[in-house]
Design a protein around this motif. Structure first.
Motif, short mmCIF file in Angstrom:
data_model
loop_
_atom_site.label_atom_id
_atom_site.label_comp_id
_atom_site.label_asym_id
_atom_site.label_seq_id
_atom_site.Cartn_x
_atom_site.Cartn_y
_atom_site.Cartn_z
N HIS A 105 -3.82 -3.99 -11.31
CA HIS A 105 -2.97 -3.64 -10.17
C HIS A 105 -3.80 -3.04 -9.04
N ARG A 106 -4.73 -2.19 -9.38
CA ARG A 106 -5.58 -1.56 -8.35
C ARG A 106 -6.45 -2.62 -7.65
N ALA A 107 -6.94 -3.55 -8.45
CA ALA A 107 -7.80 -4.61 -7.88
C ALA A 107 -6.99 -5.51 -6.95
N ARG A 108 -5.79 -5.88 -7.36
CA ARG A 108 -4.97 -6.75 -6.51
C ARG A 108 -4.47 -6.01 -5.29
N LEU A 109 -4.24 -4.71 -5.43
CA LEU A 109 -3.87 -3.91 -4.26
C LEU A 109 -5.02 -3.87 -3.26
N GLU A 142 6.14 0.08 -16.43
CA GLU A 142 4.72 -0.25 -16.61
C GLU A 142 3.84 0.72 -15.83
N LYS A 143 2.74 1.14 -16.44
CA LYS A 143 1.80 2.03 -15.78
C LYS A 143 0.79 1.21 -14.96
N PRO A 144 0.32 1.76 -13.83
CA PRO A 144 -0.69 1.05 -13.04
C PRO A 144 -1.97 0.83 -13.86
N ARG A 145 -2.45 -0.39 -13.83
CA ARG A 145 -3.67 -0.74 -14.56
C ARG A 145 -4.76 -1.14 -13.56
N ALA A 146 -5.94 -1.40 -14.08
CA ALA A 146 -7.07 -1.80 -13.22
C ALA A 146 -6.73 -3.06 -12.45
N LEU A 155 0.83 -1.21 0.00
CA LEU A 155 0.00 0.00 0.00
C LEU A 155 0.87 1.26 0.00
N THR A 156 1.94 1.24 0.79
CA THR A 156 2.84 2.39 0.84
C THR A 156 3.54 2.59 -0.51
N ASN A 157 4.04 1.51 -1.09
CA ASN A 157 4.74 1.62 -2.38
C ASN A 157 3.80 2.08 -3.48
N ALA A 158 2.56 1.60 -3.45
CA ALA A 158 1.59 2.02 -4.47
C ALA A 158 1.28 3.51 -4.33
N ARG A 159 1.16 3.97 -3.11
CA ARG A 159 0.91 5.40 -2.89
C ARG A 159 2.05 6.23 -3.44
N ASP A 160 3.28 5.75 -3.27
CA ASP A 160 4.44 6.45 -3.82
C ASP A 160 4.41 6.48 -5.35
N LEU A 161 3.79 5.45 -5.93
CA LEU A 161 3.68 5.37 -7.39
C LEU A 161 2.47 6.13 -7.91
N GLY A 162 1.66 6.66 -7.00
CA GLY A 162 0.54 7.50 -7.41
C GLY A 162 -0.76 6.78 -7.66
N HIS A 213 0.35 -13.32 -4.44
CA HIS A 213 1.47 -12.39 -4.59
C HIS A 213 2.55 -12.97 -5.51
N ASP A 214 2.78 -14.28 -5.41
CA ASP A 214 3.85 -14.91 -6.20
C ASP A 214 3.47 -15.05 -7.67
N VAL A 215 2.17 -15.19 -7.93
CA VAL A 215 1.72 -15.46 -9.30
C VAL A 215 1.29 -14.19 -10.03
N HIS A 216 0.65 -13.27 -9.31
CA HIS A 216 0.06 -12.09 -9.94
C HIS A 216 0.72 -10.82 -9.39
N PRO A 217 1.50 -10.11 -10.18
CA PRO A 217 2.17 -8.89 -9.70
C PRO A 217 1.14 -7.87 -9.19
N ILE A 218 1.36 -7.39 -7.98
CA ILE A 218 0.44 -6.41 -7.40
C ILE A 218 0.87 -5.00 -7.76
N LEU A 219 2.17 -4.77 -7.91
CA LEU A 219 2.68 -3.46 -8.31
C LEU A 219 3.20 -3.53 -9.74
N PRO A 220 3.13 -2.41 -10.47
CA PRO A 220 3.69 -2.39 -11.83
C PRO A 220 5.19 -2.66 -11.80
N ARG A 221 5.68 -3.21 -12.88
CA ARG A 221 7.10 -3.51 -12.97
C ARG A 221 7.78 -2.58 -13.97
#
Length: 263
Positions: free
Chosen positions: A234-238, A228-232, A160-167, A217-225
């Motif tokens: 990523h938001r859903a998995r977050l 990569e721009k955040p997509r729906a 959650l913290t890292n995602a907030r930093d990514l906007g 977490h191991d199978v589905h990336p939660i944060l963009p790599r």
């Protein structure tokens, strides 16, 4: 469809079957239907309602379950219903139902905001051992269930913290994969166990939630790599991560154990 909504739907289905003469009018309708995670298969929920009704009705439980199965399968929000074993109803909800579970877990976590216990590894280890009957050393390592539960919680907070930093932030969405469905089924069952289960049962539930979260977490990336721009997705998995963190924090606090944000 949340567990509470599904419970009401199953009860309504039973009443309609009685009103339409498919089941005897003398049937005693229970006040609520308890739903659990099926021990086998990929359904979201299981109900033993037909097994509970069979002795009073003098009918085989599977026959009763089949009557309810046909009716339940036609209800909005339900994707599939199967009769399993001696007469269990295994119910799979539509994707929107999983979204509702995630949204509800997040809202409950934000409302509750349990007072955080100060981090104390020695106390936490002693408390976990007292609850589960399994000794725990204060040296944290992957082989210890308590560490895996606390680590999973800390990981959700870091995401959650890292995602907030990514906007970007969490937004419940569509959850279609088996790993996501398995985790959401555990989250849905956690409220019942928290309210009615023993401390040992709650601890085992937290272990299962932590393991299922790691599978996602191991199978589905939660944060963009990379770039990569955040997509729906990523938001859903977050959002799923936030819901998981809320359930783990609530359960650990209920057991008198800290839920560290960093490990």
């Amino acid at each position: 469809m949340t567990p509470a909504q599904l419970s009401r739907t199953v009860l309504h289905t039973l009443r309609r079957a009685v009103e339409d003469g498919e089941l005897p009018a003398a049937v005693r309708t229970p006040e609520k239907v308890t739903l659990r995670r099926p021990p086998h298969g990929d359904a979201d929920y299981a109900s033993n309602l037909a097994l509970r009704l069979a002795p009073a009705l003098g009918r085989p439980a599977r026959q009763i379950a089949e009557i309810l199965r046909i009716r339940l399968a036609q209800q909005p929000g339900i994707a599939r219903v199967e009769v399993a074993g001696a007469g269990f109803l295994n119910i799979t909800v539509r994707a929107a139902g999983r979204t509702a579970v995630v949204r509800e877990a997040i809202a409950a976590g934000r409302r509750a905001q349990p007072a955080a216990l100060p981090e104390d590894p020695a106390r936490d280890a002693a408390r976990w051992a007292a609850v589960t009957g399994h000794p725990v050393t204060c040296e944290r390592r992957d082989s210890q269930p308590l560490f895996r539960v606390q680590y999973a919680h800390a990981r959700t907070r870091a995401l959650l913290t890292n995602a907030r930093d990514l906007g970007f932030g969490p937004e419940p969405g569509s959850y279609e994969t088996p790993a996501e469905a398995a985790l959401i089924a555990l989250l849905a069952d956690s409220g019942r166990i928290s309210e009615h289960g023993t401390p040992d049962r709650l601890a085992r539930q937290l272990e299962a939630v932590a393991e299922a979260f790691c599978d996602v977490h191991d199978v589905h990336p939660i944060l963009p790599r990379g770039d990569e721009k955040p997509r729906a997705a990523h938001r859903a998995r977050l959002a799923l991560a936030e819901a998981t963190g809320a359930v783990l924090a609530g359960g650990l606090t209920q057991l008198g154990i800290s839920a560290p944000n960093h490990l």
